[in-house]
Design a protein around this motif. Structure first.
Motif, PDB file in Angstrom:
ATOM      1  N   GLY A   1     -40.572  -4.646 -10.897  1.00 13.49           N
ATOM      2  CA  GLY A   1     -39.689  -3.503 -11.056  1.00 13.49           C
ATOM      3  C   GLY A   1     -39.479  -3.209 -12.515  1.00 13.49           C
ATOM      4  O   GLY A   1     -39.596  -4.103 -13.354  1.00 13.49           O
TER       5      GLY A   1
ATOM      6  N   LEU B   1     -33.512   4.595  -8.856  1.00 11.27           N
ATOM      7  CA  LEU B   1     -33.808   3.359  -9.573  1.00 11.27           C
ATOM      8  C   LEU B   1     -32.537   2.661 -10.045  1.00 11.27           C
ATOM      9  O   LEU B   1     -32.422   1.437  -9.974  1.00 11.27           O
ATOM     10  CB  LEU B   1     -34.717   3.650 -10.762  1.00 11.27           C
ATOM     11  CG  LEU B   1     -36.162   4.042 -10.426  1.00 11.27           C
ATOM     12  CD1 LEU B   1     -36.897   4.461 -11.680  1.00 11.27           C
ATOM     13  CD2 LEU B   1     -36.879   2.896  -9.728  1.00 11.27           C
TER      14      LEU B   1
ATOM     15  N   THR C   1     -40.257   6.531  -6.553  1.00  9.78           N
ATOM     16  CA  THR C   1     -39.472   5.309  -6.725  1.00  9.78           C
ATOM     17  C   THR C   1     -40.267   4.091  -6.287  1.00  9.78           C
ATOM     18  O   THR C   1     -40.292   3.059  -6.972  1.00  9.78           O
ATOM     19  CB  THR C   1     -38.162   5.398  -5.921  1.00  9.78           C
ATOM     20  OG1 THR C   1     -37.427   6.551  -6.342  1.00  9.78           O
ATOM     21  CG2 THR C   1     -37.312   4.157  -6.117  1.00  9.78           C
TER      22      THR C   1
ATOM     23  N   LYS D   1     -32.046  -0.975  -8.603  1.00 13.25           N
ATOM     24  CA  LYS D   1     -32.354  -2.019  -9.575  1.00 13.25           C
ATOM     25  C   LYS D   1     -31.177  -2.211 -10.542  1.00 13.25           C
ATOM     26  O   LYS D   1     -31.112  -1.571 -11.591  1.00 13.25           O
ATOM     27  CB  LYS D   1     -33.611  -1.646 -10.361  1.00 13.25           C
ATOM     28  CG  LYS D   1     -34.855  -1.470  -9.502  1.00 13.25           C
ATOM     29  CD  LYS D   1     -35.337  -2.814  -8.962  1.00 13.25           C
ATOM     30  CE  LYS D   1     -36.589  -2.650  -8.140  1.00 13.25           C
ATOM     31  NZ  LYS D   1     -37.074  -3.954  -7.613  1.00 13.25           N
TER      32      LYS D   1
ATOM     33  N   THR E   1     -43.070   3.302  -8.715  1.00 15.52           N
ATOM     34  CA  THR E   1     -42.537   2.796  -9.979  1.00 15.52           C
ATOM     35  C   THR E   1     -42.091   1.342  -9.868  1.00 15.52           C
ATOM     36  O   THR E   1     -42.129   0.604 -10.856  1.00 15.52           O
ATOM     37  CB  THR E   1     -41.355   3.676 -10.441  1.00 15.52           C
ATOM     38  OG1 THR E   1     -41.788   5.034 -10.533  1.00 15.52           O
ATOM     39  CG2 THR E   1     -40.836   3.252 -11.800  1.00 15.52           C
ATOM     40  N   THR E   2     -41.707   0.909  -8.675  1.00 19.30           N
ATOM     41  CA  THR E   2     -41.116  -0.430  -8.523  1.00 19.30           C
ATOM     42  C   THR E   2     -41.993  -1.425  -7.784  1.00 19.30           C
ATOM     43  O   THR E   2     -41.767  -2.638  -7.901  1.00 19.30           O
ATOM     44  CB  THR E   2     -39.778  -0.330  -7.771  1.00 19.30           C
ATOM     45  OG1 THR E   2     -40.000   0.273  -6.481  1.00 19.30           O
ATOM     46  CG2 THR E   2     -38.780   0.507  -8.542  1.00 19.30           C
TER      47      THR E   2
ATOM     48  N   LEU F   1     -31.954  -2.588 -14.220  1.00 22.26           N
ATOM     49  CA  LEU F   1     -32.683  -1.530 -14.917  1.00 22.26           C
ATOM     50  C   LEU F   1     -31.888  -0.944 -16.084  1.00 22.26           C
ATOM     51  O   LEU F   1     -30.694  -0.674 -15.960  1.00 22.26           O
ATOM     52  CB  LEU F   1     -33.032  -0.403 -13.940  1.00 22.26           C
ATOM     53  CG  LEU F   1     -33.664   0.848 -14.570  1.00 22.26           C
ATOM     54  CD1 LEU F   1     -35.081   0.563 -15.032  1.00 22.26           C
ATOM     55  CD2 LEU F   1     -33.646   2.028 -13.613  1.00 22.26           C
TER      56      LEU F   1
END
Length: 369
Positions: free
Chosen positions: A6, A27, A237, A31, A240-241, A34
């Motif tokens: 992530g 995100l 999403t 997360k 991206t993770t 993040l």
């Protein structure tokens, strides 16, 4: 092979757009660890977006810059911080005006992508660059479009498609570990049909509802692929993770859930016909014809039509020809990643048409304001 679990430090472009801000919100929610840097061209617009998102600004650092500038217009000190901290780049910035001349479209979509790549390629900790493209980089192609294909022959419908194709080519040939997302046309926010950003789909519908567009290129059996903002955000999403995604392309499209053009128009007309006022006008749906005949119609309007009809026809010319170029997008990789298919167009098309009627195309009014 990418092994991150992530994004620990995200660099986002296009953070005030529908997709960019949607992914940022997801995100930050998913997360807790993040931290994000967001490229901001307009501080005023960014403040408006922040208020709308209601996000924790202690985890987000806006950096003033512009994708059209060398080095994104960032100060040296900012570039150094990004280079030593960012692990994931999400590139959502784009100029989506279909009617723009090619040099104008290239300025953000092509040149902006090059500027981003020039900046990020040397970053030692960069593990993934996610580039949001469009399914229509294949331009005038018809038939089944595989996720690995990007041949635009025999050309493009508009310069937006062309500039995004050029941007993809830059990403593919870069040294960055990349992933490309190709959304089809976004119709509404969710399966409930809300529209928070007006686009060519809604402008075209508005003209047909008013009886101002007598002809449309395409066959009733041609497929029309549309998606919701929510689906694109969810896919972006996930890409991206999700760990261990090698460089590849994902078609973020309806796939088998696309709708036939005839059904799409019939649903719209059925909703409109519920209004006695609309029925009294006796407005017929536009006649369907082949693209060659439609081009002849455009030429006739341009040479002999009144100014209003010329303007209407010209505005449609950058979008509606795709309706005659029936495509089925392969979404096997995307469905595997997500674990489920995109919402079928038939589930959100009618709610969206109703939303437009009930709000009297309020999104268009707000955008114009």
């Amino acid at each position: 092979m990418i092994s991150n679990t992530g994004p620990r430090r995200l660099f986002l472009t296009g953070g005030t757009g529908l997709i960019g801000r949607g992914v940022l919100m997801e995100l930050l929610r998913e997360k807790p660890e993040l931290r994000a840097f967001v490229l901001v061209r307009s501080p005023e617009r960014w403040l408006e977006a922040v208020q709308a998102m209601n996000i924790d600004m202690t985890r987000v650092t806006p950096v003033i810059g512009d994708v059209t500038a060398d080095g994104l217009g960032l100060d040296k000190s900012v570039r150094e911080v990004l280079a030593t901290n960012v692990t994931t780049v999400l590139h959502c910035a784009a100029d989506t005006v279909f009617s723009n001349p090619l040099p104008v479209a290239q300025r953000v979509n092509t040149d902006g992508t090059k500027n981003l790549l020039d900046l990020t390629e040397p970053w030692p900790g960069l593990e993934r660059l996610v580039h949001v493209s469009t399914a229509f980089v294949v331009g005038c192609r018809t038939g089944t479009i595989l996720e690995k294909e990007y041949d635009p022959e025999p050309g493009f419908v508009n310069h937006y498609e062309e500039s995004k194709f050029e941007a993809e080519r830059l990403v593919r040939t870069s040294s960055c570990p990349w992933v490309i997302l190709r959304p089809s046309t976004v119709a509404c926010d969710s399966i409930h049909g809300e529209v928070s950003q007006f686009n060519a789909v809604h402008r075209s519908l508005r003209l047909y509802h008013s009886g101002l567009a007598p002809m449309l290129p395409g066959k009733a059996t041609n497929t029309v692929d549309l998606v919701t903002t929510g689906h694109v955000v969810a896919c972006a999403t996930a890409v991206t993770t999700t760990p261990d995604i090698e460089s590849r392309t994902f078609n973020v499209c309806a796939g088998d859930g696309a709708i036939e053009l005839g059904e799409l128009l019939d649903i719209a007309q059925a909703v409109w016909a519920e209004s006695e006022e609309w029925r009294r006008k006796s407005i017929s749906l536009p006649a369907l014809t082949d693209l060659e005949t439609y081009r002849l119609f455009e030429g006739t309007v341009e040479s002999t039509g009144d100014a209003r009809l010329r303007a209407i026809t010209k505005s449609l010319s950058h979008f509606v020809p795709q309706l005659s170029l029936s495509k089925r997008f392969d979404v096997s990789s995307t469905e595997y990643l997500m674990g489920n298919p995109a919402p079928k167009v038939s589930t959100f098309w009618e709610p969206m048409v109703r939303h437009l009627i009930e709000t009297r195309w309020a999104a268009a009014v707000r955008r114009a304001a």
